[in-house]
Design an enzyme around this catalytic site. Structure first.
Site: not given
Length: 800
Positions: A265, A296-298
């Site tokens: 993030y 990506t992370d969420w």
């Protein structure tokens, strides 16, 4: 054969796709009859459908058939449903999925969380079946085994569950560094040391991917704080960045080449990691040789086109505005479609080898019973014995126990959030004692059970899945009941529990430090038992480090099982009774006090703005813009405590056994490369019980021109179970890269000339033998391509 839309203009119109463009490359099948699935129902074998072709060619062909709209869909996930946690129709509770393209016969890939086991929903609507997964020990506990072969077995068990539950990509392992003990997700990560982190992560990857499913090492990179994680900017000088925070990922890639990597993030040095082209293309792919996809992370980052440009191939969970932004950027010329094709190549190559694409008939019936036994073995081997005065342990099977502390009756299997697992059961300490037929004082058990039930009934329901609820207040044992317990039992067991999860970091008070109620319980129970001449054993059922120095003298033994998964209670009792001799060793340091950590005054960063910000999609992420200066530089964990001569409670690599080991006959053998060595050491069991020993090799490098820690871990190994009076010869390989330091001036990893002392021992501070070798000339081991500097140099600490 599965029925698919025919690839015709009518089919394209029905599918709502603007075009089916691209070349229609087909394979010549006139001379050889090739079995294939006609996925697009056009009557010929397109190259992407040809299993005889290499995956690169097949992926290129499929990409050539995609419209821009289809490309934007494949580059982003299908979305997120908070109530169901994830976003997959195929596997409820999975974290997300990619888009299917039915007109081309392309299925969705399913992505599901880890890292302590597969996280999916255990129940399903209109379905009486159960879909539990195994809760394995947390990553910190696995690292405490120092046994890469055993951790590979854990990965193997995880991989079977991933495949048999219909998942393609396992969003694990996590491998960020334990730079500060308050970091909320330390339990998901292995160690403060990049070598341990990298090798443990590679072991999980290799075990899982042996099943033909993928893993995702994360969070790349420097995800070392949860506070305001979406707006946190980590400032790191390049030597520390490369030697500590990137190095573990590099080791894992070298040893396992995972299918996927998840970016973090946070920003590093002013740029979101998912939008940093130098980091993802130059460092990760060109320098490290990474071949898989990057996601990506969420909800991470703030620009889908920038993520595409950077080489962050897949945006998760994927939102409509992100797809539109990608399409608009291509149409207005700010993003090349060839850049999309580059990213799609990595996604499609992963897709083509996935179980979903290859129509694997998953069973929904993994061997959970067998995996529970793997979890139990790993949990037991990760137990660290911190103290054992007057042989308080092991206890005998007929020893009568009184169990104090709420957590004795409600063990914590693992952390919360995406790292949680929906397991069928968790064996508590008291459950484990009962299973081993060790008598437990029932009146105390009944009092705790009634109190905890009453307190739990007062607790409001969780606001959402990710919420970490406050622990129940600690039961205050009445004096009369304490007296009865002392009289009726032989040993008092006190369990201290801690939990953590994403979105928030831990606190100093009532978390790292024990509460007043816990300290009072330890003091009162210990005094009562010691007055009767009976021992007290403390158990730390925690996901991270806690303060022990202020109270450890009250108890006779301290056992650290961490959070051992669903079989934690059974595994702990295996150790308490001597069925398993403890061989866990700390992969993270226990300081005397939190203030001794070099980042204590700067963690988790300082606000750069007083504005409160919130993520634009689900509103759960709230924080401020922050900057976190990595002032400790390369001096992380034991590298700091040893280099600055700061005393600790329990050092890195520490752990006791019920037997005694010696290390002797240490030899260092040179190779043709003047900076590569083979080290051998004999390990002997000098005690009366069989057991395993971890042998660690550290190096002290010459002072030279580059900052160096006083000791750095360069190799480790673990013996088999040694019988009394038996010996095993262990061998260690040390490469030039492991001896090298990064020189910002030379833009290279350099082994400086001088004396290198190898310390072979039981921990970072318990060294058995030393051997010094001389490297007469400095060696440039490896040049780098990228420059990774913060906007302004970070003022780092220095022992000089």
């Amino acid at each position: 054969m599965t029925s698919f839309f025919k690839r015709t203009l009518l089919a394209c119109a029905v599918a709502g796709v603007s075009a089916c463009g691209g070349s229609n490359t087909t394979s010549n099948t006139s001379s050889v009859e090739t079995a294939f699935t006609d996925r697009n129902q056009n009557g010929v074998m397109d190259d992407y459908e040809n299993p005889a072709l290499d995956v690169t060619s097949r992926a290129k062909n499929l990409i050539s058939l995609l419209s821009l709209e289809q490309k934007a869909h494949l580059l982003t996930g299908t979305g997120f449903q908070l109530n169901n946690v994830g976003g997959s129709e195929k596997v409820p509770g999975a974290a997300g999925s990619t888009f299917a393209i039915p007109e081309l016969g392309i299925p969705a890939m399913v992505l599901a969380d880890g890292p302590a086991g597969l996280r999916i929903s255990p129940t399903r609507d209109n379905d009486t079946g159960s879909y539990f997964a195994t809760a394995f020990p947390i990553a910190t506990a696995l690292a405490s085994t120092w046994n890469t072969a055993l951790v590979t077995q854990v990965g193997d068990a995880m991989g079977e569950e991933v495949k048999e539950y219909g998942v393609d990509l396992f969003l694990a392992p996590g491998m960020n560094i334990h730079a500060n003990p308050l970091a909320g997700r330390n339990f998901e990560y292995y160690s403060e040391d990049p070598l341990v982190s990298g090798l443990m992560a590679a072991s999980i990857v290799n075990g899982v991917e042996a099943h033909g499913v993928g893993t995702t090492i994360k969070h790349f990179v420097a995800n070392n704080a949860e506070t305001s994680r979406m707006w946190l900017d980590a400032h790191i000088n390049e030597q520390a960045y490369r030697e500590i925070y990137l190095r573990g990922f590099e080791i894992a890639i070298e040893a396992s080449q995972p299918w996927a990597i998840m970016t973090s993030y946070n920003k590093v040095n002013g740029v979101y990691t998912s939008q940093d082209e130098v980091l993802l293309e130059t460092v990760l792919r060109d320098e490290f040789g990474y071949e898989g996809l990057v996601m990506t992370d969420w909800f991470a980052g703030d620009s889908a086109p920038a993520q595409m440009q950077a080489g962050n191939d897949l945006i998760m969970p994927g939102m409509p505005d992100q797809r539109q932004a990608i399409i608009d950027a291509v149409n207005n010329g700010t993003l090349l479609e060839t850049t999309l094709d580059r990213n799609l190549q990595r996604i499609v190559e992963t897709l083509l080898k996935s179980p979903s694409y290859n129509d694997y008939a998953y069973s929904n019936q993994p061997d959970l019973d067998a995996h529970a036994q793997v979890a139990r073995q790993a949990a037991a081997e990760g137990v660290v014995l911190l103290k054992n005065t007057n042989h308080a342990l092991p206890i005998q099977s007929d020893t009568k126990i009184a169990a104090f502390g709420n957590t004795s009756y409600d063990f914590i299997a693992g952390g919360t959030g995406s790292g949680d697992v929906n397991e069928a059961y968790t064996v508590s300490l008291v459950d484990g004692l009962n299973n081993a037929n060790v008598p437990v004082f029932e009146p105390l058990k009944e009092a705790y059970t009634a109190f905890m039930a009453a307190e739990a009934a007062k607790r409001p329901p969780k606001k959402h899945f990710f919420e970490l609820q406050s622990p129940l207040p600690e039961f205050s044992v009445p004096e009369a009941l304490l007296s009865d317990a002392v009289e009726a039992s032989d040993v008092g067991l006190i369990t201290i529990g801690r939990n953590a999860g994403e979105f928030q970091d831990r606190k100093l008070d009532a978390d790292f430090n024990l509460t007043d109620a816990e300290l009072s319980m330890i003091a009162q129970v210990s005094a009562a038992y010691h007055k009767a001449g009976k021992p007290v054993v403390a158990v730390l059922n925690t996901g991270g480090v806690v303060e022990v120095a202020s109270w450890r003298e009250h108890v006779d033994a301290i056992v650290l099982p961490w959070q051992g998964g669903q079989e934690a209670g059974n595994a702990l009792v295996d150790v308490l009774t001597g069925k398993v001799n403890p061989s866990g060793r700390l992969a993270t340091t226990f300081p005397l006090a939190y203030s001794d950590n070099p980042t204590a005054t700067v963690f988790p960063g300082k606000p750069t703005s007083e504005e409160t910000v919130k993520d634009p999609y689900i509103g759960l992420f709230v924080g401020k813009h922050m900057q976190f200066d990595y002032v400790d530089g390369i001096y992380v964990g034991y590298r700091y405590y040893d280099s600055f001569n700061v005393p600790v409670a329990y050092e890195f690599g520490y752990g006791l056994s019920y037997t005694d080991f010696s290390i002797s006959k240490v030899t260092v053998l040179p190779s043709e490369n003047p900076a590569e060595f083979t080290i051998k050491a004999a390990v002997s069991n000098k005690g009366k019980l069989p057991g395993k020993e971890v042998v660690q090799v550290y190096v002290t490098a010459p002072a030279g021109n580059l900052p160096k820690a006083s000791k750095s871990l360069v190799a480790f190994n673990k013996t088999a179970s040694l019988q009394p009076d038996s010996t095993e010869m262990l061998t260690f390989s040390v490469t030039a890269k492991q001896l090298a330091s990064f020189s910002e001036q030379q833009r290279a990893w350099v082994v400086e000339a001088g004396d290198y002392t190898f310390h072979v021992g039981h921990s970072s501070q318990n060294i058995a033998q030393q051997v010094t070798v001389n490297i007469p000339e400095s060696i440039v081991v490896e040049k780098v391509l990228a420059t990774l500097t913060p906007p302004a140099p970070v003022a780092e600490i220095s022992p000089r």
